[in-house]
Design a protein around this motif. Structure first.
Motif, short mmCIF file in Angstrom:
data_model
loop_
_atom_site.label_atom_id
_atom_site.label_comp_id
_atom_site.label_asym_id
_atom_site.label_seq_id
_atom_site.Cartn_x
_atom_site.Cartn_y
_atom_site.Cartn_z
N ILE A 164 0.84 -1.20 0.00
CA ILE A 164 0.00 0.00 0.00
C ILE A 164 0.87 1.25 0.00
CG2 ILE A 164 -1.65 1.35 1.36
CD1 ILE A 164 -2.82 -1.37 2.30
N LEU A 165 1.92 1.24 0.82
CA LEU A 165 2.81 2.40 0.91
C LEU A 165 3.63 2.57 -0.37
CD1 LEU A 165 3.89 1.96 4.61
CD2 LEU A 165 2.71 3.94 3.67
N MET A 166 4.07 1.46 -0.97
CA MET A 166 4.80 1.56 -2.23
C MET A 166 3.90 2.09 -3.34
SD MET A 166 7.78 0.95 -1.38
CE MET A 166 9.00 -0.05 -0.53
N THR A 167 2.62 1.74 -3.28
CA THR A 167 1.67 2.28 -4.25
C THR A 167 1.53 3.79 -4.06
OG1 THR A 167 0.44 0.19 -4.31
CG2 THR A 167 -0.70 2.16 -5.09
N ALA A 168 1.44 4.22 -2.81
CA ALA A 168 1.38 5.65 -2.52
C ALA A 168 2.64 6.35 -3.02
CB ALA A 168 1.19 5.88 -1.03
N SER A 169 3.78 5.69 -2.83
CA SER A 169 5.06 6.27 -3.25
C SER A 169 5.10 6.50 -4.76
CB SER A 169 6.21 5.35 -2.84
OG SER A 169 7.45 5.86 -3.30
N GLY A 171 11.71 -13.34 -5.63
CA GLY A 171 11.08 -12.12 -6.11
C GLY A 171 11.02 -11.06 -5.03
N ALA A 172 10.74 -11.49 -3.79
CA ALA A 172 10.70 -10.55 -2.67
C ALA A 172 12.07 -9.92 -2.45
CB ALA A 172 10.23 -11.27 -1.41
N ALA A 173 13.12 -10.75 -2.56
CA ALA A 173 14.48 -10.24 -2.38
C ALA A 173 14.83 -9.23 -3.47
CB ALA A 173 15.48 -11.40 -2.41
N VAL A 174 14.47 -9.53 -4.72
CA VAL A 174 14.73 -8.61 -5.82
C VAL A 174 14.00 -7.29 -5.60
CG1 VAL A 174 14.35 -8.20 -8.29
CG2 VAL A 174 15.21 -10.41 -7.51
N THR A 175 12.76 -7.37 -5.14
CA THR A 175 11.97 -6.17 -4.89
C THR A 175 12.61 -5.29 -3.82
OG1 THR A 175 9.91 -7.30 -5.48
CG2 THR A 175 9.71 -5.32 -4.14
N VAL A 215 11.35 8.57 -11.95
CA VAL A 215 11.29 7.61 -13.06
C VAL A 215 11.70 6.22 -12.58
CG1 VAL A 215 12.27 6.98 -15.30
CG2 VAL A 215 11.67 9.36 -14.83
N TYR A 216 12.78 6.17 -11.78
CA TYR A 216 13.22 4.87 -11.28
C TYR A 216 12.18 4.26 -10.34
CZ TYR A 216 15.79 1.22 -8.94
OH TYR A 216 16.16 0.00 -8.43
N ASN A 217 11.50 5.09 -9.56
CA ASN A 217 10.48 4.59 -8.63
C ASN A 217 9.36 3.88 -9.38
OD1 ASN A 217 9.28 4.11 -6.16
ND2 ASN A 217 8.39 6.14 -5.98
N ILE A 218 9.00 4.41 -10.54
CA ILE A 218 7.99 3.75 -11.37
C ILE A 218 8.50 2.38 -11.83
CG2 ILE A 218 6.68 3.89 -13.53
CD1 ILE A 218 6.80 6.97 -13.21
N PHE A 219 9.76 2.33 -12.23
CA PHE A 219 10.39 1.08 -12.64
C PHE A 219 10.41 0.07 -11.48
CE2 PHE A 219 14.47 -1.27 -12.55
CZ PHE A 219 14.26 -2.14 -13.62
N ILE A 258 5.35 -5.52 -8.84
CA ILE A 258 4.18 -6.21 -9.38
C ILE A 258 4.58 -7.49 -10.10
CG2 ILE A 258 2.26 -6.05 -11.00
CD1 ILE A 258 1.90 -4.36 -8.48
N VAL A 259 5.63 -7.41 -10.91
CA VAL A 259 6.06 -8.57 -11.70
C VAL A 259 6.59 -9.68 -10.80
CG1 VAL A 259 7.75 -9.38 -13.39
CG2 VAL A 259 6.53 -7.24 -13.78
N PHE A 260 7.49 -9.34 -9.86
CA PHE A 260 8.16 -10.36 -9.06
C PHE A 260 7.33 -10.87 -7.89
CE2 PHE A 260 11.94 -8.72 -11.22
CZ PHE A 260 12.58 -9.91 -11.53
N LEU A 261 6.35 -10.11 -7.46
CA LEU A 261 5.52 -10.57 -6.33
C LEU A 261 4.14 -11.06 -6.75
CD1 LEU A 261 6.24 -7.95 -3.52
CD2 LEU A 261 7.28 -10.18 -3.86
N MET A 262 3.61 -10.51 -7.84
CA MET A 262 2.23 -10.81 -8.20
C MET A 262 2.09 -11.68 -9.46
SD MET A 262 0.78 -9.16 -5.74
CE MET A 262 -0.94 -9.18 -6.24
N ILE A 263 3.04 -11.59 -10.36
CA ILE A 263 2.88 -12.26 -11.65
C ILE A 263 3.75 -13.51 -11.79
CG2 ILE A 263 3.08 -12.00 -14.16
CD1 ILE A 263 2.48 -9.02 -13.80
N LEU A 264 5.07 -13.36 -11.74
CA LEU A 264 5.97 -14.49 -11.98
C LEU A 264 5.74 -15.67 -11.03
CD1 LEU A 264 9.39 -12.82 -12.91
CD2 LEU A 264 7.66 -13.86 -14.41
N PRO A 265 5.55 -15.44 -9.71
CA PRO A 265 5.34 -16.59 -8.81
C PRO A 265 4.11 -17.42 -9.16
CG PRO A 265 5.92 -14.65 -7.55
CD PRO A 265 5.64 -14.18 -8.95
N ARG A 266 3.12 -16.80 -9.82
CA ARG A 266 1.91 -17.52 -10.19
C ARG A 266 2.08 -18.30 -11.50
NH1 ARG A 266 0.14 -13.41 -7.04
NH2 ARG A 266 -1.75 -13.77 -5.82
N MET A 267 3.21 -18.10 -12.16
CA MET A 267 3.44 -18.76 -13.44
C MET A 267 4.35 -19.97 -13.34
SD MET A 267 3.90 -15.28 -15.74
CE MET A 267 4.15 -16.20 -17.27
N THR A 268 4.80 -20.27 -12.12
CA THR A 268 5.71 -21.39 -11.94
C THR A 268 5.43 -22.07 -10.61
OG1 THR A 268 8.06 -22.03 -11.88
CG2 THR A 268 7.47 -19.96 -10.82
#
Length: 222
Positions: free
Chosen positions: A51-56, A113-117, A143-147, A153-163
């Motif tokens: 939630i806080l990262m979304t606010a950020s 993914g959590a570690a990468v994040t 700009v980097y914060n958006i990245f 989103i990718v490493f916590l929400m998407i990739l773990p669900r694909m493997t």
């Protein structure tokens, strides 16, 4: 005083989660057993972090549109507190892993993914200290914060669900909401998310006040 009622609510909810989470009866599920109580701490901290990262990232986008220094400061502060909660989440998750999987860390997509994040947001903090020019620092950091948020989103929400993953809710492993859990757990779980989030907002408010005082002091010295 009336404006600060939510701070009292934050303290009450977190204490309720910390104490109640240790006292209530929990389902005796295979492997998890009593360790399922960590659901009230590890998972809820990460919800608050997201939630806080979304606010950020929202404030970073606002800064890119408005150019207001205050928006950049809010983005930085929200990311700092989110990162703090993320580190606490990884620490409590590692303890949980030790008692359920036999090791503090395993080669799991969700954990990696959590570690990468977390590392991505540490890099954000380092990046901010790499520029002397305030405007340049704010723009590049935004700009980097958006990245970094996209990585989250990718490493916590998407990739773990694909493997395949041992982590609940990923790779075919059912999430806790799909288990036959005692509904009393939800009485602790949801207030804990709200409580940790409000504590994060409270810390952010304090840090923002300090930031404004530093700016005012600099202006008075000029």
């Amino acid at each position: 005083m009336a404006k600060n009622w939510w701070k009292a609510v934050a303290v009450i909810l977190v204490l309720f989660a910390l104490i109640g989470g240790l006292l209530i009866d929990v389902p005796r599920l295979p492997i998890l057993n009593e360790t399922i109580r960590n659901l009230f701490y590890h998972v809820t901290m990460w919800f608050a972090m997201m939630i806080l990262m979304t606010a950020s990232v929202v404030y970073s986008i606002k800064y890119l549109r408005s150019g207001k220094e205050l928006d950049d400061a809010k983005a930085k502060i929200a990311a700092e507190i989110g990162l703090f909660l993320g580190v606490l989440g990884i620490a409590t998750g590692s303890i949980w892993a030790k008692f359920t999987w036999g090791a503090y860390w395993i080669n799991d997509p969700k954990l990696n993914g959590a570690a990468v994040t977390i590392l991505a947001y540490f890099a954000y903090m380092i990046l901010r200290n790499s520029f002397d020019d305030e405007e340049k620092r704010a723009k590049i950091s935004a700009v980097y914060n958006i990245f970094a948020y996209v990585l989250l989103i990718v490493f916590l929400m998407i990739l773990p669900r694909m493997t395949d993953s041992l982590h609940p809710g990923n790779g075919g492993n059912p999430a806790f909401s799909q288990y036959d859990l005692d509904n009393t757990m939800r009485i602790i779980f949801y207030p804990a998310i709200i409580g940790w989030t409000l504590i994060g907002v409270w810390l952010g408010e304090l840090k923002l006040r300090l930031h404004k005082l530093r700016i005012k002091k600099l202006e008075d010295e000029l």
